[in-house]
Design an enzyme around this catalytic site. Structure first.
Site, PDB file in Angstrom:
ATOM      1  CB  SER A 192      -3.744  -0.285   4.698  1.00 40.63           C
ATOM      2  OG  SER A 192      -5.118  -0.154   4.439  1.00 40.63           O
ATOM      3  CE  LYS A 230      -3.479  -5.599   6.342  1.00 46.16           C
ATOM      4  NZ  LYS A 230      -3.453  -4.358   5.522  1.00 46.16           N
ATOM      5  CB  SER A 241      -6.706  -2.528   6.401  1.00 44.93           C
ATOM      6  OG  SER A 241      -5.586  -2.664   5.557  1.00 44.93           O
TER       7      SER A 241
END
Lengths: 475, 492
Positions: free
Chosen positions: B178, B79, B154
């Site tokens: 997330s 990420k 996210s």
């Protein structure tokens, strides 16, 4: 109307740790800009602080010396504000649970003793420095100082004069330097004081509106700023005006304070607990260990010099005025076991030479054993006092071996009384005028005759012997 | 060979057995990215050369007989809020559009030491603020099951890349759901570990007291393997707990007989879509059939979880994001009049709407006069939430709930209604507030064919229990094996 000045102090001291408070960078002063930095102290994204335990050690030490309560579980908070010298845009400090609280310091002004309360001491990180580059007309940031550990020592508003403030700051500086916690150099910014000051009519029970003074970089500047600001506030009140609560900047060149920002423009720091650090837990053992290993503080040392060494209050306070001077003195005593003469050598010869050569106490590099050897030669009448002084200077400046130096330069004391007698006779014969003067009641002439005799003997005679013989001959 | 149906551990074994090489596998993944990512947009950065060079290096080590982890040579992705040395780490924000950190996050170092091959950096909601990966400066990521729909967020890039066969496993981060929610939306597995289990050093902070890095994978076993590599104490993170890495070696037995599962009935009431409710309840029945003891109970305090979460997370975020001021790195507006102008314009340009909204919210709750009413009160509620989980775990081994109230929604559907978006976090945020672990595993599909996940919630450090239950469930079901157009279509 008569007014009373009321002052409280916020003193920041940089701690003498080798590394910064939350990373491994060096705390060394100076250095090329931005060379003592890493991702942590320069506030890069994703980095995290790790508390330097030495900072806590030093804070406990300072807290104990200033008679504070140590907060067993204390916490860090974030103080949020934007400024280019603050790379994270928050300063890690302590608001809600500072490490030390409720302390006190005894000061003495004009023979009167008084206690100044310590409201709290907290740990925090220093910010960087902005440097204006006039050549390119731009401002540059140096992050070297970012993350250097600080203690902020907040006093109660207990001061009533600039003299008291200076007495307190002197005491604070001596104490912290003795503890090895900070070098307290105002010029280098490792000790800084902000002054909160107000005035009120004598006898009033409520303090007046205060201002905060910044930018004083010496005790003298603080003293002058307090007196200026006190007079300024009194002047406003006398003319029916009101003091505005604001921050004012001391300008040493103009010898006056100037408004920086008023309370209306005060920032909201949005303090909240620092989530990247755990609470600092201090055990009873940790406190006890610190207490047991505290260096002896100046006051205790002074008292001990008087009681144990039979020195005068004055000598004791001169010797303890600096940790390094006391260190040399104690080392000399430990070898020669003669505190009286050790004191004479240190306060007389050494401190005189230090001021002549502008040597700072922390730069002292003199071998205590050599001073002790001079004391030994002096007390065993191997040299006289004048020679001792000369030898001391040689040791101080050129690190000579004092015993060898005396031998090689034949400075040993003359023990031949007949030679002294012979010389005295010669001096008396050559100075008949002085002899007459002396007999006529001029005491001064005697000193002259002693001097002439010593000179003839190249300074190596025992002055007492010379005195004795001269007295007899002049009867 | 169809690499896309294989798990990371299976691929690692194949590399070890010399059935394939790491460079071959890496190239296959790069090909999948090439063909799929123009639709999916899961990647912000693809490091083709770096990945291939690294694969060669690992292959050489393996050929030389070096003993590496079971995942050695297997390509993965990270990420974009997790720092990777000299590689863009943008957090999906214009503010950090050019930021290349001079250091690796601890998790990246640990994975590299274990022989991981990093393919690139994955898309996300800007600074991890959002549940749809629509707020990224680099464009929205699409759900591989239906590219008109969001992948969740996210960590939308992490879940979508695994689901689309664009990497074998990924690292995500979870502050309020997330990792778990995008896993649910994309039909993949993920773990939000106990707070303090995985080092946050190098994770760009959103809300420091809630953030945790965790794995996203094709099944729970892969996730457990990754977690066993990245967990364990790190001296660079003061909030990292002094414990060894998690050990899952005895979790893969299918045996969950007598395991006590609590089902909070109030989680299944109003607000929960039938599309989600049905598969989750069926999954609970499946676990019952495997020998688990299931009991219903009430978990009322979590009704306050969303306001509590948004107060605390935004407060911390407002401070954490202050360092992006245009002075040191990242975006700075040119031609500014003065310092204030640099701050105002750089931050106004650099941050997106959602980030600004949360910074303002957080600054407000911390401001003088409001601190006690909001921040302090939220801290107290946080404590009560933790207490109520503690009391639940005195009775149950774990709690099962939905991950999100709906399946993946259409892109743009919720983006104009922040409150509705926040309510989507209702089942996940309390786990972060309590600091406890949560697992998301696929448990079925909604009427429109979109995947649905269930959430297994455990007590602190009970990840092994959760993995054991999830593993037993995945052995008994095949939801995690279902393929979408992209994972199927991925050539190689």
């Amino acid at each position: 109307m008569n007014y009373q000045t009321v002052v409280g102090l916020e003193v920041h001291v940089e701690l003498a740790t080798k590394t910064k408070i939350f990373c491994g960078c060096t705390t060394e002063f100076g250095g090329e800009p931005n060379t003592h930095v890493c991702p942590v102290c320069s506030g890069m994204p994703g980095v995290l602080p790790v508390l330097n335990k030495k900072v806590v050690d030093y804070a406990i030490r300072a807290g104990l010396a200033l008679n504070c309560d140590i907060t067993r579980v204390n916490k860090f908070d974030r103080k949020n504000y934007f400024y280019p010298d603050l790379p994270k845009a928050y300063q890690v400090s302590q608001l809600y649970l500072p490490i030390c609280r409720n302390g006190k310091v005894e000061i003495e002004v004009n023979g009167e003793k008084k206690h100044i309360g310590i409201h709290e001491i907290h740990m925090e990180e220093d910010a960087g420095k902005l440097v204006h580059d006039p050549w390119d007309d731009c401002t540059l940031v140096d992050y070297n100082r970012c993350g250097v550990p600080l203690l902020e020592i907040v006093s109660e508003p207990d001061f009533r004069s600039a003299d008291e403030v200076v007495a307190y700051l002197t005491k604070l500086r001596d104490t912290l330097m003795y503890l090895g916690v900070s070098d307290c150099k105002m010029q280098e910014g490792s000790m800084r004081a902000d002054v909160n000051i107000s005035v009120m009519p004598v006898g009033a029970s409520r303090f007046g509106t205060r201002t905060e003074l910044k930018n004083m970089n010496s005790f003298k500047a603080i003293y002058r700023a307090i007196n200026f600001e006190s007079a300024r506030q009194i002047d406003i009140l006398e003319n029916g005006g009101k003091v505005v609560q604001e921050t004012r900047r001391w300008d040493a060149n103009k010898d006056a304070t100037f408004a920086m920002r008023s309370k209306e423009n005060a920032q909201d720091y949005r303090y909240f607990p620092e989530p990247d650090l755990l609470p600092v837990e201090i055990s009873e053992d940790w406190i006890q260990y610190t207490r047991d290993n505290m260096p002896e503080l100046p006051e205790a040392k002074r008292a001990r010099y008087v009681s144990e060494y039979n020195l005068s209050e004055y000598d004791a306070s001169v010797l303890t005025s600096d940790r390094d001077i006391a260190r040399v003195f104690e080392a000399v005593v430990a070898i020669c076991n003669n505190p009286r003469e050790a004191c004479n050598m240190v306060t007389g010869e050494m401190m005189k030479l230090m001021s002549e050569t502008s040597t700072l106490p922390e730069e002292l590099n003199i071998d205590a054993a050599k001073i002790a050897a001079i004391v030994d030669m002096l007390t065993s009448n191997k040299i006289n006092r004048n020679v001792a002084k000369d030898v001391f200077a040689e040791v101080f400046k050129n690190d000579v071996d004092p015993v060898k130096f005396v031998e090689e330069n034949s400075l040993g004391m003359l023990n031949d009384d007949s030679l002294v007698e012979k010389t005295v006779d010669e001096v008396l014969a050559a100075n008949t005028k002085s002899v007459e003067d002396y007999k006529g009641g001029k005491e001064k002439a005697f000193g002259f005759l002693v001097g002439q005799t010593m000179k003839a003997l190249k300074g190596k005679a025992d002055p007492q012997t010379v005195n004795k013989i001269l007295k007899e001959k002049l009867k | 060979m169809d690499f896309n149906t294989k798990t990371a551990l299976e691929l690692g074994q194949m590399i070890k057995n010399k059935e394939i090489s790491s460079p071959e596998l890496t190239q296959a993944m790069l090909d999948n990215i090439e063909s799929n990512d123009k639709d999916i947009n899961a990647y912000i950065t693809v490091d083709k050369e770096g990945a291939l060079a690294r694969a060669e290096e690992i292959q050489a080590a393996i050929d030389a007989g070096e003993e590496l982890s079971p995942l050695a040579g297997v390509p993965m992705a990270v990420k974009d809020n997790i720092c990777t040395k000299d590689t863009l780490t943008s957090c999906g924000s214009k503010m950090l559009y050019n930021f290349k950190p001079p250091y690796n996050a601890t998790v990246v170092d640990r994975l590299k030491d274990a022989g991981a091959v990093v393919l690139g950096k994955l898309n996300m909601d800007e600074f991890a603020m959002g549940g749809s990966t629509e707020t990224s400066y680099f464009g929205a990521t699409k759900n591989p099951w239906d590219i008109e729909r969001v992948p969740g967020g996210s960590s939308g890039g992490s879940a979508a890349s695994v689901a689309a066969g664009e990497c074998t496993y990924a690292l995500g981060s979870d502050t309020g759901g997330s990792i778990r929610q995008p896993c649910s939306f994309c039909g993949v597995s993920g773990i939000k570990p106990t707070y303090g289990t995985v080092s946050r050093y190098g994770l760009v902070a959103f809300a420091s007291s809630l953030d945790q890095i965790g794995p996203v994978g094709r099944d729970i076993k892969d996730c457990a393997q990754v977690l066993s590599i990245i967990s364990g104490h790190d001296a660079k993170d003061s909030t990292s707990i002094k414990r060894d890495a998690l050990d899952f070696s005895d979790c893969f037995t299918k045996d969950i007989k007598g395991m006590k599962i609590g089902v909070p009935v109030n989680y299944f009431g109003e607000g929960l879509d039938e599309d989600v409710k049905k598969p989750v309840l069926e999954a609970i029945n499946t676990l019952k059939g495997l020998g688990a003891e299931v009991e219903e109970f009430e978990m009322k305090i979590t009704d306050y979880a969303i306001p509590t979460y948004y107060v605390l997370a935004c407060a911390e975020a407002s401070s954490n994001l202050s360092r992006y001021d245009g002075i040191k790195y990242g975006y700075r507006r040119k031609d500014c009049e003065n310092l204030l102008d640099v701050y105002y314009t750089s931050r106004s340009d650099g941050f997106g709407m959602e980030v600004k909204r949360r910074i303002m919210l957080g600054s407000f709750v911390l401001s003088s006069g409001y601190y006690d009413a909001y921040y302090n009160k939220a801290l107290k509620v946080r404590r009560l939430i933790k207490d109520s989980f503690d009391s639940a775990f005195s009775k149950y081994d774990m709690i099962i709930s939905p991950v999100a109230p709906t399946v993946a929604y259409k892109i743009g559907e919720n983006s104009s209604d922040p409150l509705k978006m926040y309510l989507g976090d209702v089942y996940t945020v309390s786990i972060n507030l309590a600091g406890i672990p949560g697992v998301s595993v696929p448990c079925g599909f909604g009427a429109n064919g979109m995947p649905v996940g269930m959430q297994l919630i455990g007590n602190s450090f009970d990840e092994p229990k959760l993995v054991r239950a999830a593993y037993a469930f995945q052995q008994a079901t095949d939801f995690h094996l279902k393929q979408n157009k992209y994972s199927k279509g991925g050539k190689a």
